[in-house]
Design a protein around this motif. Structure first.
Motif, PDB file in Angstrom:
ATOM      1  N   TYR A   6       0.804  -1.380   0.003  1.00  0.00           N
ATOM      2  CA  TYR A   6       0.214   0.201  -0.092  1.00  0.00           C
ATOM      3  C   TYR A   6       0.677   1.026  -0.022  1.00  0.00           C
ATOM      4  CZ  TYR A   6      -3.922   3.035   0.020  1.00  0.00           C
ATOM      5  OH  TYR A   6      -5.251   3.949   0.053  1.00  0.00           O
ATOM      6  N   SER A   7       1.732   1.411   0.948  1.00  0.00           N
ATOM      7  CA  SER A   7       2.990   2.185   0.896  1.00  0.00           C
ATOM      8  C   SER A   7       3.417   2.364  -0.708  1.00  0.00           C
ATOM      9  CB  SER A   7       3.540   2.186   1.736  1.00  0.00           C
ATOM     10  OG  SER A   7       2.979   2.033   3.350  1.00  0.00           O
ATOM     11  N   PHE A   8       3.561   1.563  -1.387  1.00  0.00           N
ATOM     12  CA  PHE A   8       4.193   1.389  -2.918  1.00  0.00           C
ATOM     13  C   PHE A   8       3.146   2.574  -3.581  1.00  0.00           C
ATOM     14  CE2 PHE A   8       4.226  -0.672  -6.627  1.00  0.00           C
ATOM     15  CZ  PHE A   8       5.112  -0.837  -7.668  1.00  0.00           C
ATOM     16  N   MET A   9       2.378   1.692  -3.173  1.00  0.00           N
ATOM     17  CA  MET A   9       1.028   2.038  -4.103  1.00  0.00           C
ATOM     18  C   MET A   9       0.670   3.944  -4.160  1.00  0.00           C
ATOM     19  SD  MET A   9      -1.733  -0.636  -3.681  1.00  0.00           S
ATOM     20  CE  MET A   9      -3.339   0.010  -4.896  1.00  0.00           C
ATOM     21  N   GLN A  10       0.450   4.101  -3.149  1.00  0.00           N
ATOM     22  CA  GLN A  10       0.102   5.517  -2.167  1.00  0.00           C
ATOM     23  C   GLN A  10       1.767   5.998  -2.831  1.00  0.00           C
ATOM     24  OE1 GLN A  10       0.384   5.020   1.947  1.00  0.00           O
ATOM     25  NE2 GLN A  10      -1.359   6.148   1.763  1.00  0.00           N
ATOM     26  N   ALA A  11       3.537   5.903  -2.675  1.00  0.00           N
ATOM     27  CA  ALA A  11       4.078   6.652  -3.723  1.00  0.00           C
ATOM     28  C   ALA A  11       4.639   6.605  -4.931  1.00  0.00           C
ATOM     29  CB  ALA A  11       5.779   5.790  -3.164  1.00  0.00           C
ATOM     30  N   CYS A  12       4.184   5.696  -5.298  1.00  0.00           N
ATOM     31  CA  CYS A  12       4.179   4.864  -7.428  1.00  0.00           C
ATOM     32  C   CYS A  12       2.836   5.899  -8.252  1.00  0.00           C
ATOM     33  CB  CYS A  12       3.833   4.290  -7.276  1.00  0.00           C
ATOM     34  SG  CYS A  12       6.126   4.061  -6.741  1.00  0.00           S
ATOM     35  N   GLY A  13       2.032   6.322  -7.227  1.00  0.00           N
ATOM     36  CA  GLY A  13       0.102   7.140  -7.670  1.00  0.00           C
ATOM     37  C   GLY A  13      -0.539   5.859  -7.933  1.00  0.00           C
ATOM     38  N   LEU A  14      -1.099   5.463  -7.828  1.00  0.00           N
ATOM     39  CA  LEU A  14      -1.742   4.062  -7.978  1.00  0.00           C
ATOM     40  C   LEU A  14      -2.812   4.292  -6.993  1.00  0.00           C
ATOM     41  CD1 LEU A  14       1.056   2.029  -8.580  1.00  0.00           C
ATOM     42  CD2 LEU A  14      -0.531   0.303  -8.241  1.00  0.00           C
ATOM     43  N   VAL A  15      -2.704   4.644  -6.018  1.00  0.00           N
ATOM     44  CA  VAL A  15      -3.708   5.015  -5.571  1.00  0.00           C
ATOM     45  C   VAL A  15      -3.306   7.444  -4.948  1.00  0.00           C
ATOM     46  CG1 VAL A  15      -4.847   3.493  -4.303  1.00  0.00           C
ATOM     47  CG2 VAL A  15      -2.815   4.704  -2.559  1.00  0.00           C
ATOM     48  N   ASN A  16      -4.277   7.611  -5.284  1.00  0.00           N
ATOM     49  CA  ASN A  16      -3.693   9.258  -4.555  1.00  0.00           C
ATOM     50  C   ASN A  16      -4.669   9.385  -2.985  1.00  0.00           C
ATOM     51  OD1 ASN A  16      -4.104  12.417  -3.973  1.00  0.00           O
ATOM     52  ND2 ASN A  16      -4.347  12.784  -6.092  1.00  0.00           N
ATOM     53  N   ASP A  17      -3.296   9.412  -2.145  1.00  0.00           N
ATOM     54  CA  ASP A  17      -4.120  10.105  -0.838  1.00  0.00           C
ATOM     55  C   ASP A  17      -3.449  11.238   0.038  1.00  0.00           C
ATOM     56  OD1 ASP A  17      -5.505   7.322  -0.636  1.00  0.00           O
ATOM     57  OD2 ASP A  17      -3.898   6.280   0.828  1.00  0.00           O
ATOM     58  N   HIS A  18      -3.485  12.335  -0.999  1.00  0.00           N
ATOM     59  CA  HIS A  18      -3.076  13.570  -0.229  1.00  0.00           C
ATOM     60  C   HIS A  18      -4.510  13.246   0.155  1.00  0.00           C
ATOM     61  CE1 HIS A  18       0.961  14.614  -1.660  1.00  0.00           C
ATOM     62  NE2 HIS A  18       0.797  13.378  -3.355  1.00  0.00           N
ATOM     63  N   ILE A  19      -4.593  14.555   1.351  1.00  0.00           N
ATOM     64  CA  ILE A  19      -5.347  15.226   1.915  1.00  0.00           C
ATOM     65  C   ILE A  19      -6.505  16.247   0.646  1.00  0.00           C
ATOM     66  CG2 ILE A  19      -5.632  14.416   4.603  1.00  0.00           C
ATOM     67  CD1 ILE A  19      -3.930  17.477   5.273  1.00  0.00           C
ATOM     68  N   VAL A  20      -7.869  15.989   0.550  1.00  0.00           N
ATOM     69  CA  VAL A  20      -7.835  16.976   0.235  1.00  0.00           C
ATOM     70  C   VAL A  20      -7.590  19.199   0.248  1.00  0.00           C
ATOM     71  CG1 VAL A  20     -10.428  15.944   0.201  1.00  0.00           C
ATOM     72  CG2 VAL A  20      -9.965  17.579   1.318  1.00  0.00           C
ATOM     73  N   ASN A  21      -7.441  19.205   1.402  1.00  0.00           N
ATOM     74  CA  ASN A  21      -6.963  20.466   1.894  1.00  0.00           C
ATOM     75  C   ASN A  21      -5.459  20.549   1.210  1.00  0.00           C
ATOM     76  OD1 ASN A  21      -6.569  19.059   3.594  1.00  0.00           O
ATOM     77  ND2 ASN A  21      -6.527  21.664   4.949  1.00  0.00           N
ATOM     78  N   CYS A  22      -4.376  19.373   0.690  1.00  0.00           N
ATOM     79  CA  CYS A  22      -3.228  19.531   1.002  1.00  0.00           C
ATOM     80  C   CYS A  22      -2.697  19.740  -0.234  1.00  0.00           C
ATOM     81  CB  CYS A  22      -2.565  18.157   0.519  1.00  0.00           C
ATOM     82  SG  CYS A  22      -0.847  18.024   0.164  1.00  0.00           S
ATOM     83  N   ILE A  23      -1.880  21.270  -0.372  1.00  0.00           N
ATOM     84  CA  ILE A  23      -0.953  21.342  -1.308  1.00  0.00           C
ATOM     85  C   ILE A  23      -1.498  20.648  -3.099  1.00  0.00           C
ATOM     86  CG2 ILE A  23       1.113  21.558  -1.487  1.00  0.00           C
ATOM     87  CD1 ILE A  23       1.574  24.664  -1.836  1.00  0.00           C
TER      88      ILE A  23
END
Length: 191
Positions: free
Chosen positions: A169-186
């Motif tokens: 899951y960390s890999f998926m986040q890092a490589c953009g398979l999931v976008n887990d930036h919080i909604v108000n993140c720059i």
């Protein structure tokens, strides 16, 4: 113009300039390059039991020692190389983790020889498009999902090591398979 105080980032990011740059320029941006995906999967495995900033600070040395994560060069490493790596403070000196990179390079090559493109293999788990999540707080973000469990199991069937569902899951986040930036993140809409 926004002041630095007004900039909102995901709360896991510290003030360390390296971490800020990683968050702002890499994390969550889709990666399709086979070798880059392989690198990130291996580095995420090195993180097991540690913090990502620890690995991020050692990434350059990993790239040097492991030939920029070229699997065809990694498989040429010998036991004497492993013993030398175990004395190098520039990486995590854990024999199992070092051997996992070499093992994973072999698995990667076996997949290639069977005609399996690594990027296609990885991206099929999200139907070839990033999953966009809508988290308001970092506490809402899971550490694993059914998809990361499936990816983990599939990689393990291919022989990969240090690819548990949380690492995946960390890999998926890092490589953009999931976008887990919080909604108000720059960086929310950068991907």
């Amino acid at each position: 113009m926004e002041s630095r105080k007004d900039i909102v980032r995901c709360s896991w990011v510290s003030n360390d300039p390296l971490y800020v740059e990683y968050h702002d320029e890499e994390w969550g941006i889709p990666v399709y390059n086979n070798q880059k995906l392989f690198q990130m999967l291996c580095l995420e495995g090195q993180q097991a039991g540690l913090s990502w900033i620890t690995i991020l600070k050692k990434r350059q040395k990993y790239n040097e020692l492991f030939h920029d994560f070229d699997p065809y060069k990694i498989i040429l490493l010998k036991e004497t190389d492993i013993q030398t790596f175990l004395t190098n403070t520039g990486i995590v000196r854990h024999k199992g983790k070092i051997e996992a990179i070499i093992n994973n390079a072999r698995c990667y090559i076996e997949m290639q020889e069977k005609g399996v493109d690594f990027s296609d293999f990885i991206w099929k788990f999200v139907d070839d498009k990033p999953i966009i999540n809508n988290w308001n707080l970092i506490q809402e973000v899971p550490s694993e999902t059914e998809i990361s469990k499936n990816l983990s199991n599939s990689l393990k069937k291919q022989g990969f090591k240090y690819v548990g569902s949380t690492i995946c899951y960390s890999f998926m986040q890092a490589c953009g398979l999931v976008n887990d930036h919080i909604v108000n993140c720059i960086c929310r809409n950068k991907t």
